[in-house]
Design an enzyme around this catalytic site. Structure first.
Site, PDB file in Angstrom:
ATOM      1  N   PRO A   1     -10.079  -8.358  11.238  1.00 51.70           N
ATOM      2  CA  PRO A   1      -8.791  -7.724  10.977  1.00 51.70           C
ATOM      3  C   PRO A   1      -8.084  -7.412  12.298  1.00 51.70           C
ATOM      4  O   PRO A   1      -8.720  -7.026  13.280  1.00 51.70           O
ATOM      5  CB  PRO A   1      -9.171  -6.430  10.249  1.00 51.70           C
TER       6      PRO A   1
ATOM      7  N   GLY B   1      -4.598  -5.345  13.800  1.00 49.47           N
ATOM      8  CA  GLY B   1      -3.472  -4.467  13.492  1.00 49.47           C
ATOM      9  C   GLY B   1      -2.456  -4.505  14.609  1.00 49.47           C
ATOM     10  O   GLY B   1      -1.634  -5.396  14.704  1.00 49.47           O
TER      11      GLY B   1
ATOM     12  N   SER C   1       0.322   0.634  17.960  1.00 49.81           N
ATOM     13  CA  SER C   1      -0.881   0.654  17.118  1.00 49.81           C
ATOM     14  C   SER C   1      -0.506   0.858  15.652  1.00 49.81           C
ATOM     15  O   SER C   1       0.555   1.383  15.324  1.00 49.81           O
ATOM     16  CB  SER C   1      -1.831   1.744  17.593  1.00 49.81           C
TER      17      SER C   1
ATOM     18  N   SER D   1      -6.858   9.771  17.095  1.00 48.64           N
ATOM     19  CA  SER D   1      -6.461  11.161  17.289  1.00 48.64           C
ATOM     20  C   SER D   1      -5.046  11.163  17.840  1.00 48.64           C
ATOM     21  O   SER D   1      -4.695  10.335  18.671  1.00 48.64           O
ATOM     22  CB  SER D   1      -7.406  11.818  18.287  1.00 48.64           C
TER      23      SER D   1
ATOM     24  N   THR E   1     -15.725  -3.626  10.487  1.00 51.61           N
ATOM     25  CA  THR E   1     -16.999  -4.295  10.194  1.00 51.61           C
ATOM     26  C   THR E   1     -17.281  -4.349   8.693  1.00 51.61           C
ATOM     27  O   THR E   1     -18.192  -5.051   8.262  1.00 51.61           O
ATOM     28  CB  THR E   1     -18.183  -3.571  10.861  1.00 51.61           C
ATOM     29  N   LEU E   2     -16.502  -3.603   7.882  1.00 52.58           N
ATOM     30  CA  LEU E   2     -16.802  -3.535   6.444  1.00 52.58           C
ATOM     31  C   LEU E   2     -15.730  -4.178   5.580  1.00 52.58           C
ATOM     32  O   LEU E   2     -15.994  -4.587   4.459  1.00 52.58           O
ATOM     33  CB  LEU E   2     -16.979  -2.074   6.012  1.00 52.58           C
ATOM     34  N   GLY E   3     -14.492  -4.227   6.075  1.00 54.08           N
ATOM     35  CA  GLY E   3     -13.412  -4.761   5.264  1.00 54.08           C
ATOM     36  C   GLY E   3     -12.071  -4.488   5.900  1.00 54.08           C
ATOM     37  O   GLY E   3     -11.993  -4.116   7.074  1.00 54.08           O
TER      38      GLY E   3
ATOM     39  N   TYR F   1      -9.975  13.076  29.346  1.00 55.21           N
ATOM     40  CA  TYR F   1      -9.536  11.717  29.612  1.00 55.21           C
ATOM     41  C   TYR F   1      -9.704  11.441  31.105  1.00 55.21           C
ATOM     42  O   TYR F   1      -9.280  12.246  31.923  1.00 55.21           O
ATOM     43  CB  TYR F   1      -8.047  11.649  29.268  1.00 55.21           C
TER      44      TYR F   1
END
Lengths: 682, 580
Positions: free
Chosen positions: B156, B158, B230, B241, B292-294, B500
């Site tokens: 996937p 994005g 994003s 976050s 990793t799952l969908g 950070y």
């Protein structure tokens, strides 16, 4: 600041060491007063939180660590928190230093005068000073000097002051506080005082450890303490005490500082001020309690020449590098860091190993003077010819001694010793000037060099045999303490040489087994890094091969034709210890019927040894050293051959496993083969 | 390709750097830095101080350039491995796709330094073999079913802003790899004003979501630094976050309902109740699953009315320690503004270097006065002071009240209010800082950022030790010039904070700068973990930080996650190999 710095090099000959500067030279040519009043602006830690000595106390008392323990103690004892707090405060009062520049200047002035009278020179490696300065700027620093004399910490501060370096705060034993004025003076020059034992006193431990950590973390001053815990009376390094090392490593392990620099410092005295004092103490004359007036009585030492001092500031060792791959720092992630916990096993092992590495770094940079070699030779000669001494007039011919010294000098150098032998002077002169400095221990008559054992009637009149024996032993032990300065150079080859003789087979694995047995037996006596048996063995083999003493032929270790002299020398070095341990074993077997308390052990074994010596069944009067006796007992306890039985309200008694002690004695004496160690194979 | 409607994003965006093609930093002919384009407040401005800071900090020089390969060399892209049966069936269901080199290369990477560095050198590794653009949830269902049927690997995609190597194609993958680009699923399907929720397709980009909601008078308030690029689905699958989480919450607090297509079928809850006690929350298997799952297709999110008033602010502290103590107190009193960030001294200096040319003598005079007041009158050491930036939101009266409360706390820690401008500039920098890395890379300077979360009592220790470790490692690895090693505290929580880190160094003289940089970053992460910091606060694990998962979540934890993967995706269709 690499950790490799503490590991020994493959070939010791290649060791590179800095040159020395004599800092007294300038003092002899310019005003001491001006020196004491000079402008003093040391380089400080770059992240220094500026604070005064009394700010420090507040920080400690307000710390979460101390608060936590106060609450805990108050809960356990039922005392009001304020009371416990007040106690904490008074502990800190008793402990804390009050570092000020004034008293330092005063000491600087007085010490100048004293040093110039006592010593020919005080030599310092200036490159080491530069490295130290760099370290002080970068990280919190811990100074770890060797401890052979009371002089040590005054000397350290004096040197740091001379080089404009930050003055250290020094962990000192409480016994100094007995000296009223001096105690306070020392406090003002940076000493802080810790009780010798505070067993289970949580509050004391909390205040003390937090105090040390705070000084370290804020970068207030370099923290100085003695890894050996106390002055070595034998000039051998003592096995390390881990308490303070644990404390100073903790801020790194817990992530409170980026790194801590540990700086081993080796202080070598050509002649130790306390020389005969130590010998008497080891023989059982109790040490005088420290008092100011006592110190002034010691003034007569001022009229003597104590030769030179060499102070070597070693490579700073980074705790971070040491811990790399050894300690899982994440282990502190799940419990608040202020809650006191016993160090985990891996931390304990790590601190212990580090301590040994640091001690070895100290040993390696100890400067050996010619006299160290001479005393080794004179002692060996004395013991070999003990019985014929009277007949031959005793002692060694000057030429014989010179020849031996030159031979030993080469051996030392091959083994990587830091020997200061003036090569431009003929050996005979070097020898005689060394002997001259140690007139109290040796005399020369008719071209022969004798130990001052007072043979004949001059002094011996009216003395019992035992008294005479003890007074001779004072001289022997004093000499032995100089020989001991070189032990760290010879100990590994000597263990191998002894193993070669005792193993009964030349097979490498058999020799190693015996080597390993001896090494384990003497682990309380010499500085042998834990778990490094194979490394030590290989180092020893390497040295003996390199010097042509042994050959390796198909898994066999063979002594060469030319090697016998070295082998004899090396085995003789170890022999007093070997015999001493056997004697202690024999004593314990014989005494095992009675219930021997720990406190009775030393006097009882001493009486036993005096008997053996007087009857001529034992050659080595240095076995009378309580240091050796205690080390032997500690070794037997460690090996499980002797147990300490503790009963309430009664002194601890020693429970001896006679069978085991007997077999250890026989194995040491070469009567029994060494048992194959389970874990360590080559 | 036959897609119309939304402009192809990669036509307006750089193929080998951050953000929009028209926006970039450069040193002009006079040697002054400027920021091109029109999109940002800083666009078109001259930054007079940047050159000196840049040269001084890194020992870099404008004479020494390391320019990027200007155009993608399509012949460097491997020919696609196509699964013909899959392609045929895909054609029959009418979902658009492409196997053009540009499309594939664009979706074969995220924004880790090593990824961008390779692109700039014109090096292209394993990239997806084709790209598909589903238009809605049903399209995704069909694609996933086809992928299962023909054993094709799906990744996937994005917004492509990953910084965890999550988008890198596993080199060991032998099946055809299909990049499933969600960018066409970008609609707000409904807004529910009674419950204050919006149902949104997961491909929507952050800035579009906010803009569209704003038109109806709402916002989600979720503003990660990457929000320009994003996507909502990406936020869900990495546990993102946002800067204003103190008011709106992090992504896990914002989602009410998630729909995800997996090889086993669709997973979703049956209702939109605000909280449920129905065993472990299945949303938490999805949040952070990193593709990793969908594929997350639709999300119901909380929305809020657009705040009536916003105010920036800033506070100067004499040193970083005081600043952290202040943030801790603010967190303790639970009065954190929408955003509160504390920059260390190095970043404060950096911020100064980015000040645009001042328009009037008056402003420069004022700046001088301020500086005099802080350093001379208040005695702050310019090499130690640090600054906190603040953002308040809400109704005007409450904002002003809140502001006073925070400034009062700050004063107790020696903090001095330093004005709205400084605050606002701090937040603007957030968006342009990623562009600055590309400027550095034009002149032999490479840079990266990484983050962690850490309990309050360890914040200072982590900051100090990690910064020092970076410096030490650079030195040990032969970096000739001392690096920039800097940090800021960007979020506060009850029990800790998010920190950070930035580091950058001049790599002239190094034969393999990327390798050195990777070693330094690795060491820095080790240092973080050793000091009690977490593996990641919001960037995720991807493939970059996989090696530490076991020690982070324990053996059993890894086993749990693995068993979920084994059930949901036994054939490893979602084969990006992130996380485990």
């Amino acid at each position: 600041m690499a950790s490799e710095a503490v590991c020994s090099h493959r070939d010791p000959m290649l060791k590179k060491r800095d040159d020395f500067e004599d800092i007294l030279e300038e003092r002899r040519n310019s005003s001491d007063l001006r020196y004491a009043l000079k402008c003093y602006t040391p380089v400080l830690y770059k992240q220094l939180t500026p604070c005064t000595a009394s700010d420090l106390k507040n920080m400690v008392l307000c710390s979460t660590q101390v608060h936590f323990v106060i609450a805990q103690v108050s809960k356990e004892t039922g005392a009001a928190p304020e009371e416990v707090q007040a106690e904490a405060s008074s502990i800190l009062e008793e402990m804390a230093h009050r570092l000020q520049l004034g008293p330092i200047r005063f000491f600087a002035f007085v010490l100048c005068k004293v040093f110039k009278t006592l010593f020919r020179s005080v030599c310092v490696n200036e490159e080491g000073i530069q490295r130290l300065q760099q370290s002080i700027h970068e990280h919190p620093v811990v100074l770890l000097p060797s401890h052979r004399s009371y002089m040590d910490f005054l000397l350290m501060s004096y040197i740091l002051y001379t080089y404009d370096l930050a003055l250290p705060v020094i962990a000192a034993g409480m016994d100094f506080m007995g000296m009223k004025i001096l105690g306070e003076m020392l406090r003002m020059s940076g000493a802080f005082f810790i009780r010798r034992s505070f067993g289970g006193d949580k509050l004391y431990w909390a205040v003390f450890s937090e105090y040390v950590r705070t000084m370290l973390k804020t970068g207030f001053a370099p923290v100085e303490f003695f890894l050996e815990g106390t002055r070595s009376r034998t000039s051998k390094s003592l096995t390390p005490k881990l308490g303070l090392l644990n404390i100073v490593m903790e801020p790194f392990l817990k992530g409170e500082v980026f790194d801590v620099a540990l700086v081993p410092v080796s202080i070598s005295y050509e002649r130790i001020l306390e020389e005969s004092l130590y010998a008497r103490e080891l023989l059982g004359v109790p040490k005088p309690k420290e008092s100011t007036s006592g110190l002034f009585k010691a003034r007569k030492v001022l009229s003597e020449n104590y030769g030179s001092i060499h102070v070597y500031f070693g490579q700073p060792v980074s705790v971070r590098s040491l811990a790399e791959g050894r300690v899982q720092r994440g282990q502190f992630n799940l419990i608040p860091r202020h809650i006191p916990r016993r160090p985990s096993e891996d931390v304990q092992g790590f601190v212990n190993d580090s301590a040994y590495q640091l001690l070895r770094a100290q040993e390696e940079n100890m400067v050996l003077k010619p006299w160290v070699l001479l005393s080794s030779l004179l002692l060996q000669n004395h013991h070999q010819n003990q019985n014929q001494n009277q007949r031959r007039g005793g002692g060694m011919m000057m030429e014989e001694l010179s020849e031996g010294a030159v031979w030993l000098r080469e051996l030392c150098r091959q083994y990587g010793a830091f020997l200061h032998w003036p090569d431009h002077v003929p050996p005979a002169e070097v020898v005689s000037s060394s002997l001259d400095l140690h007139r109290g221990l040796v005399t020369i008559s008719d071209g022969r060099v004798h130990l001052n054992l007072g043979h004949g009637a001059q002094k011996g009149a009216g003395l019992t045999a035992e008294e005479e024996l003890l007074s001779q032993a004072v001289i022997i032990l004093s000499c032995a303490s100089y020989r001991n300065q070189a032990l760290h150079v010879f100990v590994r080859p000597a263990l191998l040489a002894t193993a070669l003789q005792a193993a009964g087979s030349a097979h490498k694995q058999d020799v190693f087994n015996t080597f390993n047995f001896l090494r384990n037996m003497f682990a309380n006596e010499f500085i042998l890094c834990p778990g490094a048996a194979v490394q030590d063995f290989e180092e020893a083999c390497f040295l003996l091969m390199k010097t042509g003493v042994v050959l390796m032929e198909q898994e066999e270790v063979l002594v060469t034709e030319n090697g016998h002299r070295t082998i004899t020398f090396l085995t003789s070095i170890l022999d007093p210890f070997l015999q001493g341990y056997q004697v202690v074993c024999r004593f314990l077997c014989e005494a095992s019927t009675e219930s021997l308390t720990e406190a009775q052990f030393v006097p009882a074994v001493r009486t036993f040894i005096v008997r053996l010596l007087l009857s001529g069944r034992l050659r080595y009067s240095e076995v009378l050293s309580s240091d050796l006796q205690k080390n032997a007992l500690a070794a037997l306890q460690r090996l499980g051959a002797v147990h300490k039985l503790k009963r309430e309200a009664e002194p601890a008694t020693l429970k001896v496993n006679t069978v085991m002690v007997n077999s250890l004695e026989d194995t040491l004496g070469g009567k029994l083969p060494t048992v194959k160690p389970v874990a360590s194979r080559l | 390709c036959v897609i119309c409607g939304n402009a192809w994003r990669h036509e307006v965006m750089k193929w080998n750097g951050w953000g929009y093609s028209d926006s970039r930093f450069l040193f002009n002919k006079k040697g002054q830095a400027e920021f091109t384009g029109k999109r940002y407040k800083l666009s078109g401005m001259i930054l007079p101080a940047l050159k000196d800071w840049f040269e001084g900090t890194f020992g870099a020089s404008l004479q020494h350039k390391s320019p990027a390969t200007p155009l993608l060399n399509t012949s460097a892209v491997q020919a696609p491995t196509l699964n013909q049966d899959f392609v045929e069936e895909l054609k029959s269901i009418g979902v658009p796709f492409s196997h053009e080199a540009e499309d594939r290369a664009f979706r074969g990477h995220g924004h880790c330094l090593h990824e961008i560095f390779a692109l700039r050198e014109g090096k292209i590794g394993r990239v997806p073999d084709m790209v598909v653009w589903p238009n809605c949830h049903n399209d995704v269902e069909k694609i996933v079913a086809l992928a299962c049927k023909h054993n094709v690997c799906l990744i996937p995609y994005g917004g492509g802003t990953s910084v965890s190597s999550a988008l890198e194609c596993p080199p060991e993958e032998t099946r055809s790899i299909v990049s499933l680009d969600t960018s066409q699923m970008n609609r707000i399907l409904w807004i529910d004003e009674k419950n204050l929720t919006a149902h949104v397709e997961a491909g929507i980009i952050g800035q579009d979501l906010e803009r569209l909601l704003n038109e109806s008078g709402y916002c989600t308030g979720h503003e990660p630094d990457s929000m320009e690029f994003s996507s909502l689905g990406g936020w869900v699958s990495t546990r993102a976050s946002g800067m204003k989480k103190n008011i709106y919450g992090n992504i896990e607090d914002l989602v009410v309902h998630i729909k995800m297509v997996t090889p086993q079928g669709v997973i979703e809850k049956s209702c939109q109740g605000p909280r449920m006690s129905t065993g472990p929350d299945i949303h938490h298997f999805i949040l952070g699953s990193e593709g990793t799952l969908g594929v997350v297709t639709e999300v119901t999110m909380k929305i809020r009315p657009v705040p009536e008033y916003q105010k920036y602010g800033s506070v100067v502290f004499p040193n970083f320690e005081q600043g952290v103590a202040c943030l801790r107190e603010v967190a303790k009193q639970r009065c954190a503004p929408a955003s509160i960030r504390l920059m260390d001294n190095e970043q404060f200096m950096f911020g100064h270097a980015l000040k645009p040319q001042v328009s009037s003598i008056f402003t420069s005079f004022l700046d001088g006065l301020k500086k005099f007041y802080i350093t001379k009158f208040k005695g702050f050491d310019p090499s130690r002071l640090c600054v906190a930036t603040l953002l308040f939101e809400g109704n005007r009266e409450k904002v002003l009240q809140h502001e006073k409360q925070v400034y009062d706390i700050a004063a107790k820690f020696g903090g001095l209010a330093a004005g709205e401008d400084n605050g606002q500039r701090g937040y603007m920098l957030t968006f342009v800082i990623a562009y600055l890395r590309d400027l550095g890379m034009d002149y032999y300077v490479i840079a990266e950022s990484f983050e962690t979360s850490v309990p309050w009592d360890r914040v200072l220790d982590v900051c100090r030790n990690v910064k020092a470790r970076v410096v030490r490692e650079c030195k040990d690895k032969g970096v000739q010039f001392s690096p920039l090693s800097s940090c800021r505290v960007t979020q506060t929580y009850d029990a800790g904070a998010c920190v950070y880190f930035y580091f950058a160094f001049n790599y002239r003289g190094l034969s393999d700068p990327v390798h050195v940089y990777e070693q330094v970053e690795h060491a820095a992460r080790e240092e973080i973990l050793a000091n009690g910091g977490s593996l990641s606060h919001h960037h995720g694990v991807g493939k970059l930080r996989k090696e530490w998962m076991r020690e982070t979540v324990s053996e059993v934890g890894v086993g749990m996650l693995q068993s979920v993967k084994d059930y949901v995706d036994p054939k490893n269709i979602f084969g990006n190999r992130n996380l485990l």
